[in-house]
Structure formats: C-alpha cells, structure tokens
Design a protein around this motif. Sequence first.
Motif, mmCIF file in Angstrom:
data_model
loop_
_atom_site.group_PDB
_atom_site.id
_atom_site.type_symbol
_atom_site.label_atom_id
_atom_site.label_comp_id
_atom_site.label_asym_id
_atom_site.label_seq_id
_atom_site.Cartn_x
_atom_site.Cartn_y
_atom_site.Cartn_z
ATOM 1 N N GLY A 171 0.811 -1.216 0.000
ATOM 2 C CA GLY A 171 0.000 0.000 0.000
ATOM 3 C C GLY A 171 0.840 1.260 0.000
ATOM 4 N N ARG A 172 0.490 2.172 -0.919
ATOM 5 C CA ARG A 172 1.223 3.441 -0.990
ATOM 6 C C ARG A 172 0.963 4.312 0.221
ATOM 7 N NH1 ARG A 172 0.869 6.197 -6.698
ATOM 8 N NH2 ARG A 172 1.813 4.154 -7.099
ATOM 9 N N ASN A 195 3.861 5.952 2.586
ATOM 10 C CA ASN A 195 4.031 7.372 2.899
ATOM 11 C C ASN A 195 3.943 7.644 4.392
ATOM 12 O OD1 ASN A 195 4.278 7.994 0.183
ATOM 13 N ND2 ASN A 195 2.073 8.321 -0.082
ATOM 14 N N THR A 196 3.299 6.744 5.133
ATOM 15 C CA THR A 196 3.225 6.921 6.590
ATOM 16 C C THR A 196 4.604 6.849 7.229
ATOM 17 O OG1 THR A 196 1.019 5.919 6.545
ATOM 18 C CG2 THR A 196 2.090 6.062 8.674
ATOM 19 N N ARG A 197 5.553 6.201 6.578
ATOM 20 C CA ARG A 197 6.916 6.105 7.114
ATOM 21 C C ARG A 197 7.531 7.477 7.324
ATOM 22 N NH1 ARG A 197 10.857 6.486 9.194
ATOM 23 N NH2 ARG A 197 12.754 5.200 9.183
ATOM 24 N N HIS A 198 7.133 8.475 6.543
ATOM 25 C CA HIS A 198 7.678 9.826 6.671
ATOM 26 C C HIS A 198 6.883 10.691 7.649
ATOM 27 C CE1 HIS A 198 10.055 8.750 3.166
ATOM 28 N NE2 HIS A 198 8.938 8.436 2.528
ATOM 29 N N HIS A 199 5.806 10.143 8.219
ATOM 30 C CA HIS A 199 4.965 10.912 9.142
ATOM 31 C C HIS A 199 4.592 10.033 10.336
ATOM 32 C CE1 HIS A 199 4.522 13.837 5.855
ATOM 33 N NE2 HIS A 199 4.252 12.802 5.075
ATOM 34 N N LEU A 200 5.574 9.438 10.966
ATOM 35 C CA LEU A 200 5.305 8.525 12.072
ATOM 36 C C LEU A 200 4.720 9.243 13.276
ATOM 37 C CD1 LEU A 200 8.508 6.253 11.943
ATOM 38 C CD2 LEU A 200 6.223 5.773 11.034
ATOM 39 N N THR A 201 5.157 10.481 13.520
ATOM 40 C CA THR A 201 4.644 11.217 14.672
ATOM 41 C C THR A 201 3.160 11.517 14.521
ATOM 42 O OG1 THR A 201 6.820 12.232 14.965
ATOM 43 C CG2 THR A 201 4.956 13.269 16.097
ATOM 44 N N GLN A 202 2.765 11.989 13.333
ATOM 45 C CA GLN A 202 1.347 12.277 13.107
ATOM 46 C C GLN A 202 0.510 10.997 13.156
ATOM 47 O OE1 GLN A 202 3.888 13.364 11.520
ATOM 48 N NE2 GLN A 202 3.692 15.500 10.858
ATOM 49 N N ALA A 203 1.073 9.885 12.711
ATOM 50 C CA ALA A 203 0.338 8.619 12.726
ATOM 51 C C ALA A 203 0.342 7.950 14.092
ATOM 52 C CB ALA A 203 0.927 7.661 11.695
ATOM 53 N N LEU A 236 2.877 6.243 15.491
ATOM 54 C CA LEU A 236 3.548 4.950 15.385
ATOM 55 C C LEU A 236 5.044 5.112 15.634
ATOM 56 C CD1 LEU A 236 1.894 3.570 12.107
ATOM 57 C CD2 LEU A 236 1.304 2.960 14.460
ATOM 58 N N THR A 237 5.638 4.064 16.144
ATOM 59 C CA THR A 237 7.094 4.002 16.225
ATOM 60 C C THR A 237 7.619 3.324 14.961
ATOM 61 O OG1 THR A 237 7.053 1.861 17.354
ATOM 62 C CG2 THR A 237 6.959 3.858 18.727
ATOM 63 N N GLU A 238 8.932 3.387 14.776
ATOM 64 C CA GLU A 238 9.503 2.769 13.585
ATOM 65 C C GLU A 238 9.326 1.258 13.612
ATOM 66 O OE1 GLU A 238 13.758 2.570 11.147
ATOM 67 O OE2 GLU A 238 13.525 3.882 12.893
ATOM 68 N N GLU A 239 9.409 0.642 14.796
ATOM 69 C CA GLU A 239 9.222 -0.805 14.886
ATOM 70 C C GLU A 239 7.791 -1.195 14.551
ATOM 71 O OE1 GLU A 239 10.591 1.092 17.130
ATOM 72 O OE2 GLU A 239 12.713 0.492 16.961
ATOM 73 N N GLN A 240 6.830 -0.413 15.051
ATOM 74 C CA GLN A 240 5.431 -0.706 14.728
ATOM 75 C C GLN A 240 5.160 -0.564 13.235
ATOM 76 O OE1 GLN A 240 3.436 2.085 17.301
ATOM 77 N NE2 GLN A 240 3.336 0.644 19.019
ATOM 78 N N TRP A 241 5.724 0.476 12.639
ATOM 79 C CA TRP A 241 5.514 0.655 11.199
ATOM 80 C C TRP A 241 6.138 -0.496 10.410
ATOM 81 C CZ3 TRP A 241 8.828 1.031 7.065
ATOM 82 C CH2 TRP A 241 8.240 1.391 5.849
#
Length: 560
Positions: free
Chosen positions: A172-173, A177-185, A187-192
Amino acid sequence: MDGLRKLTASFVVPAPAGVAIRDRLKHLTPQDQKVLRAVGEHQGALASRDLKARCADGLEHGADTWASRKRDLTKESSSRIAGAITKATHDQWALARRCQAAYIRTLEAGIKTLRHRLSLPLGVPGTKRAAGGYRSKNECFRKSRRLAALEDRHAAAVAEWQAGRVRVVRGGRRLLNTRHHLTQAGLTEEQWRERWGVGRWFLAADGESGKRFGNETIRVTRDGEVSIKLPAPLAHLANAQHGRYILASTVAFAHRGAEWADRITANRAVAYRIHLDTERGRWYLTASWQHPVVQTIPLETARARGMIGVDTNADHFAAYRLDRHGNPVGGPRRFFYDLSGTAGHRDAEIRHALTGLISWAVRAGVAAIGIEDLDFTTEKTREKHGRRKRFRQLISGMPTAKLKARLVSMAAEHGLSIVAVDPAYTSLWGAQHWQKPLATPRRILSRHDAAGIAIGRRALGHPVRRRTAPPPHDRSDRAGHRTVQAGPGDRGREGTRPPTTDRPPGGPSPSGKRKRGTSASNTVRDAPRTQQWVQDSLTHTGQERLIRGRIRRTARLNKT
C-alpha cells in the motif's frame, strides 16, 4: 425540454457473484505463529519478485512469459502456490492499469474546466451547468500555471499508459508514505515496520474443485482443522505427512457455515486467506467462493409489487414507498448514519442504516429498491467547484461504490432486487412536482424525500411528473383518466383528502343545528349523474329567484 441531457435506461443490478466469510484463529501456539510468519515472508518475497517481472513486461506480456514466471516460482514453492501468486500478480497489475486510466480521465476533466474558465472574460458569472470566469487577474494567472502543471502531468500519464508502465506498491502506498509521518500517525519505527512486513506477506491459496475439501494448499476439514502445504524450502517445519503443517487452532464459521460445509463435503473449490491484524495481534482465516451465474429477474417482475425509492445523502437515506402505478404510499422514512470517525465505525453505520432500510422493504412487501447510479469521479476535482472545499469534502466522503456493493449483497439475502436509475434531475424535479403537494401541517416533506419519490417513479418506468398531459376538454375528465394515473379501482395510495371544513358540504353543523336556512341552488340537473353538470345562466327568472332569497334572509335576520 431543451438543454437537458438524455437519461439512461434503468436496469436491475446483478446479484453478487461471490461470498466471503471469516473466523478467528484462536489459541495459536508460538510454533504456529512462527511457521505462519515464515511462510508469509517467503511467499511474499516471491510475490514481490513476480510483480516486478510482470511490470517490466508491460504490454509485451503473453502466455509464454506467464508460463516462464510460473516455472521459476514452482522451484521455490509448489505448482499451486506459483499459480496463486501469478494470478494475484495479474489482478494487481490490471487494477493499477484501471486506476491509471481513471487518473487520466480526472486530469482531462480538470484541464477542460480550466481552459473553459480561462477563455471567459474576468468576472463573467457562471450558470448551474458551467462555471464562469475568474474574479481577478491574479487568480487567472495562478490558474494558468495550474493548467500548465496539469497538462504536463497528463502528458506523462498518457506516455506511461501507451508504454504499459504502471506503478504498484505491495503493502500500500498510503502505508509507505506513513513512514515519513510517524509522529502524526502515532507509530514508532518498529510498529511501522511490522505493519509494512505483514502487508507484504502472501498467505492465500485459490480453491480447486475435485480436490480434497476443495483446496490442496490451505485445507480446512469439516471439523475445522486447518493445515497448510509448506513450500519446498520450509518443508522441514512440517508436523504431518506430505510436507503439511497442522495448526493447533480450529475454525467454526458462524455465518454461512452450513453452505461452506456443503461445499467442502462435495469437494468444491473454496479459496482461503490467512492474515494478521497487527493492531489487535489476532490471526484470521477468510474463506471465499463464487456463486453460479444466476439470471437477473426481468425489470417488469421487479416492478410488479411496487418500489421503494431511496435518495442517498451525506448523513441519511431518504426513502419513500410507491405502488406499481407510481403513487406514494404512507409517509417518508429516513435512515440516518454518521460517516465520521474510523473506517470500522463508518462501515458499521452504513450496515445499520441498510439493515433498517431492507427490513422496512421486506415488511412493505415490495420486490425491489430503486437507487441512483451515483458516480462522483468527475465531481471531486478542484477545478470543478473551486473554493467550495466543504462541498468537495462532502461528496468525497460519500462511499458510493462500497454502499452500492453492500446494498446489493445484503438485499440479495432477503430476496430483494436493486434497480439503478439515472441520477439526473431527481432532486430538482422531485421538489418541483412532489414536495408541495404531499406536505401537510403534520408532515414536513423535505427535498430529499421528494427526490426519493422521483427515484422510485423513474425505477418504475414512470415520468417524475404526476400527470404527463393537461386535463382533456375540462375538469370532468370526459375523455378518460389522464396518463400515468392509477385506475379508479386501484387502492394502496393515500386515499381521499379530508374535508377542509368541520362538516361536509350541505350537512348539519357539529352541534346538530343548522346555522342558516336552505337556499335555492344555482345549478340544476338536466341529465343523469353519469353525464355532465349544466350551469344555469342568470336569466330573468333566475334574477327574481335570487332577489326573493335575499329578501327572506334579511327578514330572518331582522326577527332575530
């Protein structure tokens, strides 16, 4: 009427061609989860590699390249898994191709609107069907730059379309793109990364009729035992014969369980998919199969017992029941829903509203529901509505495609058909011809309720207007009933309008006493009741009779 577009014919929407049911895989052991993750990652890597090869082929793809890719995948998995991966790859490439065509059409619509508005002088007002000129030179300059940008995007998209090049993201695109907005989402990097990895897994298998329980790769017995045929590199993880792994969890489909059991008992094809919900940490098994092609009922059969017209709005369904002649029966019904919040909440609201609508249709005894064939693809562009951002957000938030699909599926379970009609002018003509006549002091009829009547009449094959011809000769209807009007013996409509006074004409008052004496009538019958009424002219005799009546009334008033 000049300037109106031609309406498309109404049609009965085909019933759903397949069904899917789901159950949770409970009480999985750590070893079960380890095996499922290993199989998903391995087959997901194969699916990503196959999709890359398919996109590289472009329009030059053929049966030979397909067979070559399948042979390469079979070495690292199995023939059935390779067939499922290549089929999923082709479906994903075709979906991306359709989305690319829709994107090109959207760009063309925006370019057409911009060119039209830029061709008009500044400040020219628009109409209902076309936008006017821009307000200032500054806005005109900015829109000219916007036009150049859209033309550049359109040229690039057309070049990719002609070359057969598509852009697909496994997983999914939006998640990418959520990878660049983890704070707004939140999420942590591990969760993503966990969501990204799970989204790229491939744990699915197509069914095959004639094989045991309808599927050789993912097999589910009648007792609910789930076993998986492991790929060749993971065969050492098997805990059963022939390279199979049996899960400790069992499934029991509560919905359509009997139908599913009948299929697997007869060894008919059933497809399965296993997926992990990362937010809840739960595993699910989805079973799906196709229905045999069933001939849709004729349109006349769907219209035989009347229709319920439904107007779809941003927060409710406005429905009205009509008999087979197009006459409204009873009062309007509204089924509200809230499309704010999460996707699960929106889906639940839609299901609740549709359940109420279908239950009412079943109680009313109709055979079909009329609904507009809505498509807001060209209405969501920024160039179409300009500064009307709230309106654009309103129509963008209406899930028309999902709503129609869910309504067709739910209605088919109750033996109801869905009749799709052209949505043009339903609100305008419904308000013009039905809103005021049906409104009473105790019933407020909205524009949406009147639109539901217009939709129902169009689905029944009647014009929206109550009467399509003027009264013939005079008000007595000597030439017969007007067109598109119920016959004299047909009931089921609203009935006789109540008298406007507190007593019938010529009858006594509610107290039982007559307030005034009888007077001579100005009309006489010179023919039977089946013939017309004849109005007396004020001849000399008629004038004398009128004067005598006035004298008698004056004398009675003087005595009192």
